[in-house]
Enzyme design. Structure first.
Site, PDB file in Angstrom:
ATOM      1  N   GLU A   1      -5.333  -4.972  10.440  1.00 44.33           N
ATOM      2  CA  GLU A   1      -4.304  -3.967  10.681  1.00 44.33           C
ATOM      3  C   GLU A   1      -4.590  -3.279  12.009  1.00 44.33           C
ATOM      4  OE1 GLU A   1      -2.323  -2.746   6.746  1.00 44.33           O
ATOM      5  OE2 GLU A   1      -4.007  -1.412   7.047  1.00 44.33           O
TER       6      GLU A   1
ATOM      7  N   ASN B   1       0.872  -1.175   0.000  1.00 42.95           N
ATOM      8  CA  ASN B   1       0.000   0.000   0.000  1.00 42.95           C
ATOM      9  C   ASN B   1       0.911   1.227   0.000  1.00 42.95           C
ATOM     10  OD1 ASN B   1      -1.768   2.066   0.495  1.00 42.95           O
ATOM     11  ND2 ASN B   1      -2.403   1.369   2.537  1.00 42.95           N
ATOM     12  N   TRP B   2       0.957   1.897  -1.132  1.00 40.88           N
ATOM     13  CA  TRP B   2       1.893   3.019  -1.266  1.00 40.88           C
ATOM     14  C   TRP B   2       1.317   4.322  -0.707  1.00 40.88           C
ATOM     15  CZ3 TRP B   2       4.346   1.894  -6.798  1.00 40.88           C
ATOM     16  CH2 TRP B   2       5.240   0.817  -6.657  1.00 40.88           C
ATOM     17  N   LYS B   3       0.100   4.265  -0.197  1.00 40.09           N
ATOM     18  CA  LYS B   3      -0.523   5.438   0.445  1.00 40.09           C
ATOM     19  C   LYS B   3      -0.289   6.685  -0.423  1.00 40.09           C
ATOM     20  CE  LYS B   3      -0.113   3.078   4.831  1.00 40.09           C
ATOM     21  NZ  LYS B   3       0.040   3.134   6.284  1.00 40.09           N
TER      22      LYS B   3
ATOM     23  N   GLY C   1       2.969  -1.172   4.290  1.00 34.48           N
ATOM     24  CA  GLY C   1       3.034   0.254   3.988  1.00 34.48           C
ATOM     25  C   GLY C   1       4.477   0.655   3.724  1.00 34.48           C
ATOM     26  N   GLY C   2       5.107   1.241   4.747  1.00 36.47           N
ATOM     27  CA  GLY C   2       6.450   1.810   4.610  1.00 36.47           C
ATOM     28  C   GLY C   2       7.461   0.924   3.910  1.00 36.47           C
TER      29      GLY C   2
ATOM     30  N   GLY D   1       2.701   2.059  10.961  1.00 37.52           N
ATOM     31  CA  GLY D   1       3.676   3.143  10.840  1.00 37.52           C
ATOM     32  C   GLY D   1       4.366   3.493  12.150  1.00 37.52           C
TER      33      GLY D   1
ATOM     34  N   GLU E   1      -6.711   4.471   8.020  1.00 39.66           N
ATOM     35  CA  GLU E   1      -6.499   5.913   7.780  1.00 39.66           C
ATOM     36  C   GLU E   1      -7.734   6.546   7.167  1.00 39.66           C
ATOM     37  OE1 GLU E   1      -2.818   5.421   5.641  1.00 39.66           O
ATOM     38  OE2 GLU E   1      -1.850   4.793   7.506  1.00 39.66           O
TER      39      GLU E   1
ATOM     40  N   SER F   1       3.636  -2.387  10.284  1.00 38.77           N
ATOM     41  CA  SER F   1       5.089  -2.474  10.472  1.00 38.77           C
ATOM     42  C   SER F   1       5.676  -3.822  10.041  1.00 38.77           C
ATOM     43  CB  SER F   1       5.462  -2.141  11.929  1.00 38.77           C
ATOM     44  OG  SER F   1       5.029  -0.833  12.257  1.00 38.77           O
TER      45      SER F   1
ATOM     46  N   HIS G   1      -9.514   1.167   4.939  1.00 39.89           N
ATOM     47  CA  HIS G   1      -8.225   1.280   5.638  1.00 39.89           C
ATOM     48  C   HIS G   1      -8.398   2.174   6.864  1.00 39.89           C
ATOM     49  CE1 HIS G   1      -4.077   2.364   6.488  1.00 39.89           C
ATOM     50  NE2 HIS G   1      -3.744   1.258   5.848  1.00 39.89           N
TER      51      HIS G   1
END
Ligand code: 13P
Length: 254
Positions: A169, A11-13, A236-237, A175, A99, A215, A97
């Site tokens: 999640e 997920n490149w957000k 993510g990251g 994150g 977010e 993470s 998600h």
């Protein structure tokens, strides 16, 4: 477990311009060439979808949207619909998600409408669920997961030909560098699978992939994937760098 093909999803957000996304996707494609038995998914920003779809064409890498509206079209300024995602080159979409829930007012009800619309369009929905730190500390994790799973799928009759992926999640692990331990994740995944069984029946629930997100890194993917009910990861990251994403995708080689 054997019947569920693992999925590793990036997920490149809100990262990477379309040009950067295309270059990174091409690198991922090159780095994972020859890896078998893993479904790889990349979710760039909406505007990055065509570039990523072009870069990964023919590789089997799945391209996803990060969100969508439930109506196919209409006066909804700033929104993107399922037919638009499909036409841009996506075959999958992340829905609900944390977010989106935290910052953009996503609720179980809007998740439900979106899952329905995604299935109707033939997109594979990745429905996200997960508790906050407060909810976990208050002992409400299972209650929250039950509500999100039941609410997101309410009134939808699932069929084997139109599957769904669920992503667990925990909000406190996103994150933050705090990963749920493999045992904590397994416990939540097993609970989600039981809840799925009550909603869609045991056989469909057993066929449904449940991804862990929060993470995930090259250094912890193998121990997570070793758990019975963990069928992949939503990253993510660590998915932003093609090299680290590829190492996660190659989890069997760790
Ligand atoms: P991180 O891997 O950066 O914790 O993000 C997880 C996530 O939200 C994926 O959807």
């Amino acid at each position: 477990m054997d019947t569920r093909t693992p999925m590793i999803a990036g997920n490149w957000k809100m990262h990477k311009t379309p040009q950067e996304a295309g270059v990174a996707a091409q690198k991922v494609k090159d780095l994972v060439k020859g890896v078998e038995g893993v479904d790889v998914m990349i979710a760039p920003s909406f505007v990055g979808i065509p570039a990523v779809a072009a870069a990964v064409a023919g590789s089997g890498i799945i391209v996803a949207g990060q969100n969508m509206h439930w109506e196919p079209q209409g006066a909804y300024t700033g929104e993107v619909s399922a037919p638009m995602l499909a036409d841009a080159g996506a075959t999958c979409v992340i829905i609900g998600h944390s977010e989106r829930r935290q910052y953009f007012g996503e609720t179980d009800d809007t998740v439900n409408k979106k899952v329905r619309a995604a299935l109707a369009q033939g997109l594979l929905p990745v429905m996200c669920v997960g508790e906050s730190e407060e909810e976990r500390d208050a002992g409400k994790t299972f209650e929250v997961l039950d509500r999100q799973v039941a609410g997101g799928l309410e009134g939808i009759s699932m069929t084997p030909d139109k599957p769904l992926v669920v992503a667990y999640e925990p909000v406190w692990a996103i994150g933050t560098g705090k990963t749920a331990t493999p045992d904590q994740a397994q416990e939540a995944h097993a609970h989600i699978r039981e809840k799925l069984a009550s909603v869609m029946g045991k056989s469909l629930a057993n066929a449904t992939r449940i991804l862990y997100g929060g993470s995930v890194k090259p250094g912890n993917i193998a121990e997570l994937m070793a758990k019975d009910d963990i069928d992949g990861a939503l990253v993510g990251g660590a998915s932003l760098q093609p090299e680290s994403f590829a190492r996660i995708i190659r989890f069997r080689e760790q």
